[in-house]
Design a protein around this motif. Sequence first.
Motif, PDB file in Angstrom:
ATOM      1  N   THR A 206      -7.874  21.788 -11.894  1.00  0.00           N
ATOM      2  CA  THR A 206      -9.230  21.540 -12.388  1.00  0.00           C
ATOM      3  C   THR A 206      -9.528  20.051 -12.495  1.00  0.00           C
ATOM      4  N   TRP A 207      -8.552  19.242 -12.966  1.00  0.00           N
ATOM      5  CA  TRP A 207      -8.836  17.862 -13.342  1.00  0.00           C
ATOM      6  C   TRP A 207      -8.189  16.788 -12.474  1.00  0.00           C
ATOM      7  N   PHE A 208      -7.144  17.085 -11.728  1.00  0.00           N
ATOM      8  CA  PHE A 208      -6.366  16.003 -11.104  1.00  0.00           C
ATOM      9  C   PHE A 208      -6.487  15.841  -9.584  1.00  0.00           C
ATOM     10  N   PRO A 209      -6.677  16.895  -8.777  1.00  0.00           N
ATOM     11  CA  PRO A 209      -6.663  16.706  -7.318  1.00  0.00           C
ATOM     12  C   PRO A 209      -7.722  15.742  -6.794  1.00  0.00           C
ATOM     13  N   ASP A 210      -8.883  15.623  -7.453  1.00  0.00           N
ATOM     14  CA  ASP A 210      -9.967  14.777  -6.947  1.00  0.00           C
ATOM     15  C   ASP A 210      -9.913  13.342  -7.474  1.00  0.00           C
ATOM     16  N   LEU A 211      -8.862  13.021  -8.226  1.00  0.00           N
ATOM     17  CA  LEU A 211      -8.734  11.654  -8.728  1.00  0.00           C
ATOM     18  C   LEU A 211      -8.260  10.720  -7.621  1.00  0.00           C
ATOM     19  N   VAL A 212      -8.679   9.452  -7.704  1.00  0.00           N
ATOM     20  CA  VAL A 212      -8.280   8.447  -6.712  1.00  0.00           C
ATOM     21  C   VAL A 212      -7.766   7.213  -7.460  1.00  0.00           C
ATOM     22  N   LEU A 213      -6.578   6.761  -7.084  1.00  0.00           N
ATOM     23  CA  LEU A 213      -6.031   5.544  -7.677  1.00  0.00           C
ATOM     24  C   LEU A 213      -6.733   4.338  -7.052  1.00  0.00           C
ATOM     25  N   LEU A 214      -7.445   3.576  -7.890  1.00  0.00           N
ATOM     26  CA  LEU A 214      -8.210   2.442  -7.392  1.00  0.00           C
ATOM     27  C   LEU A 214      -7.427   1.136  -7.405  1.00  0.00           C
ATOM     28  N   ASN A 215      -6.768   0.885  -8.526  1.00  0.00           N
ATOM     29  CA  ASN A 215      -6.192  -0.447  -8.700  1.00  0.00           C
ATOM     30  C   ASN A 215      -5.087  -0.418  -9.741  1.00  0.00           C
ATOM     31  N   ILE A 216      -3.992  -1.139  -9.467  1.00  0.00           N
ATOM     32  CA  ILE A 216      -2.940  -1.378 -10.454  1.00  0.00           C
ATOM     33  C   ILE A 216      -2.913  -2.869 -10.734  1.00  0.00           C
ATOM     34  N   ASP A 217      -3.365  -3.245 -11.916  1.00  0.00           N
ATOM     35  CA  ASP A 217      -3.488  -4.652 -12.306  1.00  0.00           C
ATOM     36  C   ASP A 217      -2.282  -5.020 -13.175  1.00  0.00           C
TER      37      ASP A 217
ATOM     38  N   GLN B  68       0.824  -1.200   0.000  1.00  0.00           N
ATOM     39  CA  GLN B  68       0.000   0.000   0.000  1.00  0.00           C
ATOM     40  C   GLN B  68       0.859   1.250   0.000  1.00  0.00           C
ATOM     41  N   THR B  69       1.979   1.206   0.750  1.00  0.00           N
ATOM     42  CA  THR B  69       2.887   2.348   0.806  1.00  0.00           C
ATOM     43  C   THR B  69       3.512   2.608  -0.555  1.00  0.00           C
ATOM     44  N   GLU B  70       3.913   1.543  -1.247  1.00  0.00           N
ATOM     45  CA  GLU B  70       4.496   1.699  -2.575  1.00  0.00           C
ATOM     46  C   GLU B  70       3.500   2.316  -3.550  1.00  0.00           C
ATOM     47  N   THR B  71       2.232   1.873  -3.468  1.00  0.00           N
ATOM     48  CA  THR B  71       1.194   2.415  -4.344  1.00  0.00           C
ATOM     49  C   THR B  71       0.960   3.892  -4.059  1.00  0.00           C
ATOM     50  N   SER B  72       0.923   4.244  -2.789  1.00  0.00           N
ATOM     51  CA  SER B  72       0.716   5.653  -2.417  1.00  0.00           C
ATOM     52  C   SER B  72       1.866   6.520  -2.911  1.00  0.00           C
ATOM     53  N   THR B  73       3.081   5.997  -2.787  1.00  0.00           N
ATOM     54  CA  THR B  73       4.255   6.744  -3.260  1.00  0.00           C
ATOM     55  C   THR B  73       4.204   6.924  -4.775  1.00  0.00           C
ATOM     56  N   LEU B  74       3.827   5.859  -5.480  1.00  0.00           N
ATOM     57  CA  LEU B  74       3.717   5.943  -6.937  1.00  0.00           C
ATOM     58  C   LEU B  74       2.684   6.985  -7.341  1.00  0.00           C
ATOM     59  N   TRP B  75       1.537   6.984  -6.664  1.00  0.00           N
ATOM     60  CA  TRP B  75       0.479   7.944  -7.001  1.00  0.00           C
ATOM     61  C   TRP B  75       0.931   9.381  -6.749  1.00  0.00           C
ATOM     62  N   GLN B  76       1.629   9.583  -5.638  1.00  0.00           N
ATOM     63  CA  GLN B  76       2.112  10.937  -5.342  1.00  0.00           C
ATOM     64  C   GLN B  76       3.168  11.376  -6.360  1.00  0.00           C
ATOM     65  N   ASN B  77       4.041  10.461  -6.739  1.00  0.00           N
ATOM     66  CA  ASN B  77       5.043  10.783  -7.765  1.00  0.00           C
ATOM     67  C   ASN B  77       4.375  11.089  -9.105  1.00  0.00           C
TER      68      ASN B  77
END
Length: 405
Positions: free
Chosen positions: A27-38, A2-11
């Motif tokens: 306008t377009w990016f702050p409200d996005l949420v990373l759901l899944n990396i398959d 989970q930590t790696e995913t959070s770091t990737l999303w922040q990067n």
Amino acid sequence: MQTETSTLWQNFLDSIYRDINPASFHTWFPDLVLLNIDNYQRKIRIQVPMPIHKRMLGENYYSLIEDTFFKLTGINYDIEFLLEEEQNQIVDNLQQEIFSTDSTLIEELWQSNLIPELNFDNYVVGDSNRLAKVAGMAVAEQPGKIHNPLFIYGKSGLGKTHLMHAIGNYIVDHSNKKVLYTTSDMFMNDYTGIANLENKNNTVEYANQFKSKYRNVDVLIIDDIQYLVGAEKTQQEFFHTFNALHQANKQIIISSDRSPDDLKILEERLRSRFMWGLPVDIYPPDFELRCKIIKQKLINTSIDNKLDEDVVEFIANSCQNDIRFLEGAINRLMAYTAMVVPDHIDLEFANEALKDFINKNIYSQNSIEGIQKTVADYYNITINDLKGKKKSANMAYPRIIGIYL
């Protein structure tokens, strides 16, 4: 994890913020949420707050998002934007897609295009290709870590393609890395196929497949890069493919009939990148190497152990600049032998078998008069001058050459 995913999303968000203007980002990016990396399907799912986000991100920012994830992970993911109400259905479908009835992952069959028979064991080495072989072995043992890109150049028929396949086969046999061998023509045909599609949706899908094929690899081997000359858009796409792979420390192996400096008709930015790693050239094989190649290619053939040594030397001396010509001579001799079926193959038999194939060889009959005329013509003097007693400097050297011949 989970930590790696959070770091990737922040990067990812930090990188996007640097690449677009602040107003567009907020306008377009702050409200996005990373759901899944398959990683099985190579897909990233992102939650968006409203349908307009889904449309704008898909139409205007898809390539940027895709390329940003590739730079961060080295994997070319498909990006899927989902509204909150769509998520439950996706999760249910995802579980069914990933696992088969026995919970075993279904792996996609990958076509590397490599020829298994072309390996290091049957790559014959001499002074003219020793450096290329050593460099190729180093890359095969540590792909992406040394000599990247490896640029192999030399005239046609000197074994560049054999060496490239040998490197690829070694990597496949000694690792789980994904290797793709292609030619510049195949790359160009795949790329131009995008422009030939009339349906826009099909074009996007094909473009994604193209990127997935050439960027989701650990080792890209591309033969005859000189044929990208004149294809400006294809050169641009290869430039971006090269950059994406190199930034992800993926190995790139390129061949050409000319050195990077001599490829003046390719874009400067491409030629400069070819010099980042190791350019290594292969020279025409010398007599000793040609004999070794002939003997290697005769192993386990119908005429193995039937040839006199002077037949091997005859072929080696007659085919001096091209290994393919050596192979042609051997095939011609084998075909003639199959027709005549001799118990033994001597020089006279070989000369008869190859007389229409080899027009010129070292065993042709020469006369003193012929040598004198050739030397005199070459140095623009007369035969009498060559045979005379003058001791001027311009006569001494031609006379020495004539005596030697």
